[in-house]
Design an enzyme around this catalytic site. Sequence first.
Site, short mmCIF file in Angstrom:
data_model
loop_
_atom_site.label_atom_id
_atom_site.label_comp_id
_atom_site.label_asym_id
_atom_site.label_seq_id
_atom_site.Cartn_x
_atom_site.Cartn_y
_atom_site.Cartn_z
N TYR A 146 0.87 -1.18 0.00
CA TYR A 146 0.00 0.00 0.00
C TYR A 146 0.90 1.22 0.00
O TYR A 146 1.80 1.35 0.83
CB TYR A 146 -0.89 0.01 1.24
CG TYR A 146 -1.80 1.22 1.34
CD1 TYR A 146 -1.56 2.21 2.31
CD2 TYR A 146 -2.88 1.40 0.48
CE1 TYR A 146 -2.38 3.32 2.42
CE2 TYR A 146 -3.71 2.52 0.58
CZ TYR A 146 -3.45 3.48 1.55
OH TYR A 146 -4.26 4.59 1.65
N ASP A 241 9.50 3.06 -0.89
CA ASP A 241 8.45 3.71 -0.11
C ASP A 241 8.75 3.42 1.37
O ASP A 241 8.43 2.34 1.87
CB ASP A 241 7.08 3.18 -0.50
CG ASP A 241 5.98 3.84 0.32
OD1 ASP A 241 4.79 3.58 0.04
OD2 ASP A 241 6.31 4.59 1.27
N LYS A 269 5.03 9.64 8.52
CA LYS A 269 4.89 9.09 9.87
C LYS A 269 5.93 9.60 10.87
O LYS A 269 5.84 10.71 11.37
CB LYS A 269 4.89 7.55 9.79
CG LYS A 269 3.67 7.02 8.97
CD LYS A 269 3.65 5.52 8.89
CE LYS A 269 2.65 5.02 7.87
NZ LYS A 269 1.29 4.88 8.37
P1 KE4 Z 1 -0.81 8.39 4.18
O1 KE4 Z 1 -1.35 8.99 2.90
O2 KE4 Z 1 -1.84 7.54 4.89
O3 KE4 Z 1 -0.12 9.40 5.09
O4 KE4 Z 1 0.41 7.39 3.76
C1 KE4 Z 1 0.13 6.36 2.82
C2 KE4 Z 1 1.16 5.27 2.95
C3 KE4 Z 1 2.18 5.19 2.00
N1 KE4 Z 1 3.12 4.24 2.07
C4 KE4 Z 1 3.13 3.33 3.09
C5 KE4 Z 1 4.20 2.29 3.12
C6 KE4 Z 1 2.13 3.37 4.09
O5 KE4 Z 1 2.14 2.45 5.09
C7 KE4 Z 1 1.14 4.36 4.02
C8 KE4 Z 1 0.01 4.45 5.03
N2 KE4 Z 1 -0.01 3.42 6.02
C9 KE4 Z 1 -1.30 3.10 6.55
C10 KE4 Z 1 -1.12 1.98 7.57
N3 KE4 Z 1 -0.98 0.71 6.96
C11 KE4 Z 1 -2.00 4.27 7.13
C12 KE4 Z 1 -3.17 3.95 8.03
C13 KE4 Z 1 -4.46 4.38 7.42
O6 KE4 Z 1 -4.65 4.21 6.19
O7 KE4 Z 1 -5.30 4.87 8.19
#
Ligand code: KE4
Length: 434
Positions: A146, A241, A269
Amino acid sequence: MTRPTAAAERLSRRAGLVLPGGVSSPVRAFRAVGGTPPALISGQGAHVLDEDGNDYIDFVLAYGPHLLGHNPPQVVEAVRRQLERGLAFGATTGVEVELAERLTAAMPSLEMVRFVSSGTEATMSALRLARAATGRDLIVKFAGAYHGHADALLAEAGSGVATLGIPDSPGVPASATAATVVLPYNDAAAVSSLFARRGGEIAAVIVEPVAGNMGCVPPRPGFLEQLRRETSEHGSLLVFDEVMTGFRVSSGGAQSLFGVRPDLTTLGKVIGGGLPVGAYGGRRDLMQMVAPAGPVYQAGTLSGSPAAMAAGIAVLDSLDDEVYERIDDLGARLASALDAAFEAAGWQGTVNRVGGMLTPFIGVDEVSDFASAKHADTAAFAAVHAAWLESGVLWPPSQFEAAFLSTAHSDSDIDHTAGVFAATLTDLSARRAG
Ligand code: KE4
């Protein structure tokens, strides 16, 4: 005695009237595990408190940012000081440059960096840059990974997409993912075969160097090195990523841990300490193509938010070898206790871990990609999650999420969590046998 949830249920009802699914991000709705999500009101160290007065040991940590636990005093103080000066200016600030300097010092592959406000913006922008730099369209990602919710990346995505079993999101036109090829994670043969056939078309490979969104899945030895070799040989770019792994698995991220240098890296994060942040960066020749230095357009009203920058600086300035040793020790302690619990309860299971991120997969003996992760016993996971919640443990509400440790967790937190895990599996065996 079950924990009180009246306030959580009230909030859930009110939220459901004004927020789709009652949440601002799907995984928070607990759809995969059932039950009412706690209405959290505060966090301190490794603990969070909800409106019903329940206290939880927190292994969600806002899905990764809180490497030092909730509200580390030095981070709260840095943000307070910054807020007194102002919230946003729409101009370059000293704290923004200071954080950029710390990132480029910590990650040699990061010669320049651009701040944005989320991981999604970071990956979306990095891929636009990769396509511009190579003049090619094809993007390669891995099933179960993701990278945020940009259209081109919502193809066999992990995290909330996997949790909710959404095949791929409606509203994403076929044209948006037509140039996205999805391969199995850790599948060296599939990577070689694709590059042999279409290498000249590939703009970039984007990879979670440690997958965290199908649950935690480490790279097989040689996998990342192969991606580096194939992309270099075919004029494609390698994008790590590291939104989740950056500054979590080591002070230089997964790229430092595994010794593989990507062309571009995305971050989020931890570098914002819990405030909205994302960043992408890498080779200077590539980043100099980003507007206004170059023609690749990307912008953001609140990019480089001073409070988020101040939080990120305070976190990064607190990171030393001791922090990573502590988190790795806690992770190892929890992983071995969960492994022992599988054994003691007579269950098949495996625990994948890298540093302070880990996932126990129930009912399977090895998970190295999304297909094997999907064989896990998600019903058993839901039962464990509910038992953890009842016993004051807040774990990510999906088998396809990674759990996180912080320097604030204690050995007794770990022992309690593993004890509940073992007892629940034992009880589940009896119930299923009965
Ligand atoms: P955000 O757009 O949610 O800030 O980041 C996206 C993203 C991109 N790349 C990686 C490897 C990520 O893990 C994420 C977002 N992680 C999720 C948790 N698995 C966010 C939690 C959520 O979607 O509420």
